[in-house]
Write a protein that holds these residues in place. Structure first.
Motif, PDB file in Angstrom:
ATOM      1  N   ILE A 166      46.814  34.310  56.099  1.00  0.00           N
ATOM      2  CA  ILE A 166      45.745  34.481  55.123  1.00  0.00           C
ATOM      3  C   ILE A 166      46.102  35.551  54.098  1.00  0.00           C
ATOM      4  O   ILE A 166      45.791  35.412  52.907  1.00  0.00           O
ATOM      5  N   LYS A 167      46.757  36.604  54.529  1.00  0.00           N
ATOM      6  CA  LYS A 167      47.198  37.629  53.574  1.00  0.00           C
ATOM      7  C   LYS A 167      48.118  37.006  52.530  1.00  0.00           C
ATOM      8  O   LYS A 167      48.001  37.287  51.332  1.00  0.00           O
ATOM      9  N   ASP A 168      49.021  36.149  52.982  1.00  0.00           N
ATOM     10  CA  ASP A 168      49.946  35.474  52.060  1.00  0.00           C
ATOM     11  C   ASP A 168      49.202  34.484  51.167  1.00  0.00           C
ATOM     12  O   ASP A 168      49.539  34.330  49.985  1.00  0.00           O
ATOM     13  N   LYS A 169      48.198  33.815  51.722  1.00  0.00           N
ATOM     14  CA  LYS A 169      47.416  32.846  50.947  1.00  0.00           C
ATOM     15  C   LYS A 169      46.693  33.541  49.788  1.00  0.00           C
ATOM     16  O   LYS A 169      46.733  33.069  48.653  1.00  0.00           O
ATOM     17  N   LEU A 170      46.027  34.656  50.092  1.00  0.00           N
ATOM     18  CA  LEU A 170      45.296  35.373  49.049  1.00  0.00           C
ATOM     19  C   LEU A 170      46.260  35.950  48.012  1.00  0.00           C
ATOM     20  O   LEU A 170      45.992  35.895  46.802  1.00  0.00           O
ATOM     21  N   LYS A 171      47.376  36.465  48.474  1.00  0.00           N
ATOM     22  CA  LYS A 171      48.376  37.011  47.555  1.00  0.00           C
ATOM     23  C   LYS A 171      48.910  35.925  46.633  1.00  0.00           C
ATOM     24  O   LYS A 171      49.071  36.135  45.421  1.00  0.00           O
ATOM     25  N   SER A 172      49.157  34.743  47.181  1.00  0.00           N
ATOM     26  CA  SER A 172      49.691  33.631  46.395  1.00  0.00           C
ATOM     27  C   SER A 172      48.698  33.184  45.319  1.00  0.00           C
ATOM     28  O   SER A 172      49.085  32.933  44.172  1.00  0.00           O
ATOM     29  N   THR A 173      47.411  33.090  45.684  1.00  0.00           N
ATOM     30  CA  THR A 173      46.400  32.685  44.707  1.00  0.00           C
ATOM     31  C   THR A 173      46.267  33.731  43.609  1.00  0.00           C
ATOM     32  O   THR A 173      46.106  33.393  42.431  1.00  0.00           O
ATOM     33  N   THR A 174      46.342  35.007  43.979  1.00  0.00           N
ATOM     34  CA  THR A 174      46.262  36.093  43.003  1.00  0.00           C
ATOM     35  C   THR A 174      47.451  36.044  42.042  1.00  0.00           C
ATOM     36  O   THR A 174      47.289  36.201  40.831  1.00  0.00           O
ATOM     37  N   GLU A 175      48.629  35.787  42.583  1.00  0.00           N
ATOM     38  CA  GLU A 175      49.822  35.671  41.741  1.00  0.00           C
ATOM     39  C   GLU A 175      49.723  34.464  40.818  1.00  0.00           C
ATOM     40  O   GLU A 175      50.172  34.508  39.662  1.00  0.00           O
ATOM     41  N   GLU A 176      49.112  33.381  41.310  1.00  0.00           N
ATOM     42  CA  GLU A 176      48.926  32.198  40.480  1.00  0.00           C
ATOM     43  C   GLU A 176      47.988  32.502  39.315  1.00  0.00           C
ATOM     44  O   GLU A 176      48.211  32.036  38.183  1.00  0.00           O
ATOM     45  N   ALA A 177      46.958  33.291  39.585  1.00  0.00           N
ATOM     46  CA  ALA A 177      46.041  33.695  38.518  1.00  0.00           C
ATOM     47  C   ALA A 177      46.796  34.477  37.439  1.00  0.00           C
ATOM     48  O   ALA A 177      46.598  34.264  36.235  1.00  0.00           O
ATOM     49  N   LEU A 178      47.666  35.360  37.863  1.00  0.00           N
ATOM     50  CA  LEU A 178      48.468  36.140  36.914  1.00  0.00           C
ATOM     51  C   LEU A 178      49.414  35.248  36.121  1.00  0.00           C
ATOM     52  O   LEU A 178      49.621  35.456  34.921  1.00  0.00           O
ATOM     53  N   GLU A 179      49.967  34.250  36.777  1.00  0.00           N
ATOM     54  CA  GLU A 179      50.870  33.313  36.085  1.00  0.00           C
ATOM     55  C   GLU A 179      50.142  32.541  34.990  1.00  0.00           C
ATOM     56  O   GLU A 179      50.732  32.158  33.987  1.00  0.00           O
ATOM     57  N   GLY A 181      47.975  33.879  33.184  1.00  0.00           N
ATOM     58  CA  GLY A 181      47.662  34.843  32.143  1.00  0.00           C
ATOM     59  C   GLY A 181      46.412  35.650  32.395  1.00  0.00           C
ATOM     60  O   GLY A 181      45.890  36.306  31.478  1.00  0.00           O
ATOM     61  N   SER A 182      45.914  35.650  33.630  1.00  0.00           N
ATOM     62  CA  SER A 182      44.668  36.356  33.927  1.00  0.00           C
ATOM     63  C   SER A 182      44.832  37.866  33.816  1.00  0.00           C
ATOM     64  O   SER A 182      45.876  38.426  34.136  1.00  0.00           O
ATOM     65  N   PHE A 183      43.756  38.526  33.381  1.00  0.00           N
ATOM     66  CA  PHE A 183      43.689  39.988  33.358  1.00  0.00           C
ATOM     67  C   PHE A 183      42.357  40.450  33.955  1.00  0.00           C
ATOM     68  O   PHE A 183      42.036  41.639  33.941  1.00  0.00           O
ATOM     69  N   GLY A 184      41.563  39.502  34.443  1.00  0.00           N
ATOM     70  CA  GLY A 184      40.267  39.799  35.049  1.00  0.00           C
ATOM     71  C   GLY A 184      39.585  38.509  35.441  1.00  0.00           C
ATOM     72  O   GLY A 184      40.110  37.416  35.211  1.00  0.00           O
ATOM     73  N   PHE A 185      38.411  38.643  36.054  1.00  0.00           N
ATOM     74  CA  PHE A 185      37.652  37.473  36.498  1.00  0.00           C
ATOM     75  C   PHE A 185      36.238  37.519  35.941  1.00  0.00           C
ATOM     76  O   PHE A 185      35.741  38.610  35.632  1.00  0.00           O
ATOM     77  N   PRO A 186      35.577  36.377  35.806  1.00  0.00           N
ATOM     78  CA  PRO A 186      36.004  35.050  36.243  1.00  0.00           C
ATOM     79  C   PRO A 186      37.021  34.448  35.287  1.00  0.00           C
ATOM     80  O   PRO A 186      37.020  34.739  34.087  1.00  0.00           O
ATOM     81  N   MET A 187      37.868  33.600  35.821  1.00  0.00           N
ATOM     82  CA  MET A 187      38.832  32.880  35.011  1.00  0.00           C
ATOM     83  C   MET A 187      38.759  31.404  35.385  1.00  0.00           C
ATOM     84  O   MET A 187      38.796  31.055  36.555  1.00  0.00           O
ATOM     85  N   MET A 188      38.617  30.569  34.369  1.00  0.00           N
ATOM     86  CA  MET A 188      38.597  29.128  34.578  1.00  0.00           C
ATOM     87  C   MET A 188      39.875  28.524  34.011  1.00  0.00           C
ATOM     88  O   MET A 188      40.289  28.879  32.897  1.00  0.00           O
ATOM     89  N   VAL A 189      40.480  27.631  34.752  1.00  0.00           N
ATOM     90  CA  VAL A 189      41.648  26.904  34.269  1.00  0.00           C
ATOM     91  C   VAL A 189      41.288  25.425  34.240  1.00  0.00           C
ATOM     92  O   VAL A 189      41.036  24.815  35.281  1.00  0.00           O
ATOM     93  N   CYS A 190      41.226  24.864  33.037  1.00  0.00           N
ATOM     94  CA  CYS A 190      40.895  23.450  32.855  1.00  0.00           C
ATOM     95  C   CYS A 190      42.189  22.669  32.663  1.00  0.00           C
ATOM     96  O   CYS A 190      43.019  23.042  31.833  1.00  0.00           O
ATOM     97  N   HIS A 191      42.337  21.608  33.419  1.00  0.00           N
ATOM     98  CA  HIS A 191      43.544  20.788  33.310  1.00  0.00           C
ATOM     99  C   HIS A 191      43.228  19.591  32.414  1.00  0.00           C
ATOM    100  O   HIS A 191      42.499  18.673  32.802  1.00  0.00           O
ATOM    101  N   VAL A 192      43.762  19.641  31.215  1.00  0.00           N
ATOM    102  CA  VAL A 192      43.476  18.631  30.193  1.00  0.00           C
ATOM    103  C   VAL A 192      44.775  17.973  29.762  1.00  0.00           C
ATOM    104  O   VAL A 192      45.687  18.644  29.267  1.00  0.00           O
ATOM    105  N   ASN A 193      44.867  16.653  29.962  1.00  0.00           N
ATOM    106  CA  ASN A 193      46.072  15.899  29.582  1.00  0.00           C
ATOM    107  C   ASN A 193      47.335  16.520  30.169  1.00  0.00           C
ATOM    108  O   ASN A 193      48.365  16.637  29.493  1.00  0.00           O
TER     109      ASN A 193
END
Length: 228
Positions: A166-179, A181-193
């Motif tokens: 679980i520690k790795d899971k949370l770390k991975s999701t946090t790193e994905e948010a940074l990838e 371009g996140s700098f804070g929350f909430p952050m929405m990522v919409c997948h369009v085309n």
């Protein structure tokens, strides 16, 4: 009907703005033609990784945040009531244990986000409505019980939340948010085309709706006045 567009919501229960974004996206899940995916992550890691500063380190920003949350609470119908010491709750105590617990709930609930939604909401309610702790196992247990989980389930989740998995899971999701371009929350990522489009904050829903070909009708779409 066209296929649903995937919208990922990255959030942390220590963030009051995340709560507002969370509730609005949950409301629009049945209004827009989208598949909402909850992505619990660690705000502290995003702040550090992006070089962002907490609002408490900028006095004017912190003072504005208090007024802003009161207005948001009324406008968006989210029961926000800042804790007695917001800076301590958000940045001294933090949310690492709470978000690992939420990540454990999600891991256990493979294939759905129902319990994740309920547990997250109860944790927000504790810190941002009731001025209660969200760092200790007893407080996490109380929130989970209010969300409908059994004592046995909670014990299992508390144990799972401290595991390397679980520690790795949370770390991975946090790193994905940074990838993204996140700098804070909430952050929405919409997948369009086939392309991810990132939106940050609670004042970008109208723009996000335009991007995914939907209509923004206010923070409370179920109210009759929202449909006029």
């Amino acid at each position: 009907m066209t296929s649903k567009k995937v919208v990922e919501l990255f959030y942390d229960v220590v963030s009051p703005y995340s709560w507002v974004g969370f509730e609005i996206m949950c409301r629009y899940r049945n209004v827009w033609n989208i598949e909402l995916k909850l992505r619990p992550a660690f705000l502290g890691g995003v702040m550090q990784g992006s070089g962002n500063k907490p609002p408490g380190l900028v006095p004017n920003k912190f003072m504005y945040m208090t007024k802003d949350l009161n207005r948001l609470s009324q406008y968006c119908d989210v029961p926000l009531s800042p804790p007695s010491d917001p800076f301590e709750a958000m940045f001294k105590k933090g949310s690492l244990a709470a978000m690992r617990f939420v990540a454990a709930v999600q891991e256990r609930e493979k294939g759905g986000d129902g319990q994740v939604e309920q547990v997250s909401r109860e944790l927000w309610r504790r810190i941002w409505s009731e001025d209660k702790d969200i760092t200790q196992p007893a407080s996490l247990s109380e929130a989970a019980m209010k969300a409908g989980l059994s004592t046995n389930e909670i014990e299992e989740l508390l144990k799972l939340s401290t595991s390397k998995q679980i520690k790795d899971k949370l770390k991975s999701t946090t790193e994905e948010a940074l990838e993204h371009g996140s700098f804070g929350f909430p952050m929405m990522v919409c997948h369009v085309n086939g392309k991810p489009e990132m939106f940050w904050g609670n004042d970008r829903f109208e723009l996000m709706a335009h991007c995914i070909g939907e209509k923004w009708i206010g923070p409370q779409p179920d109210k009759p006045s929202a449909k006029l």
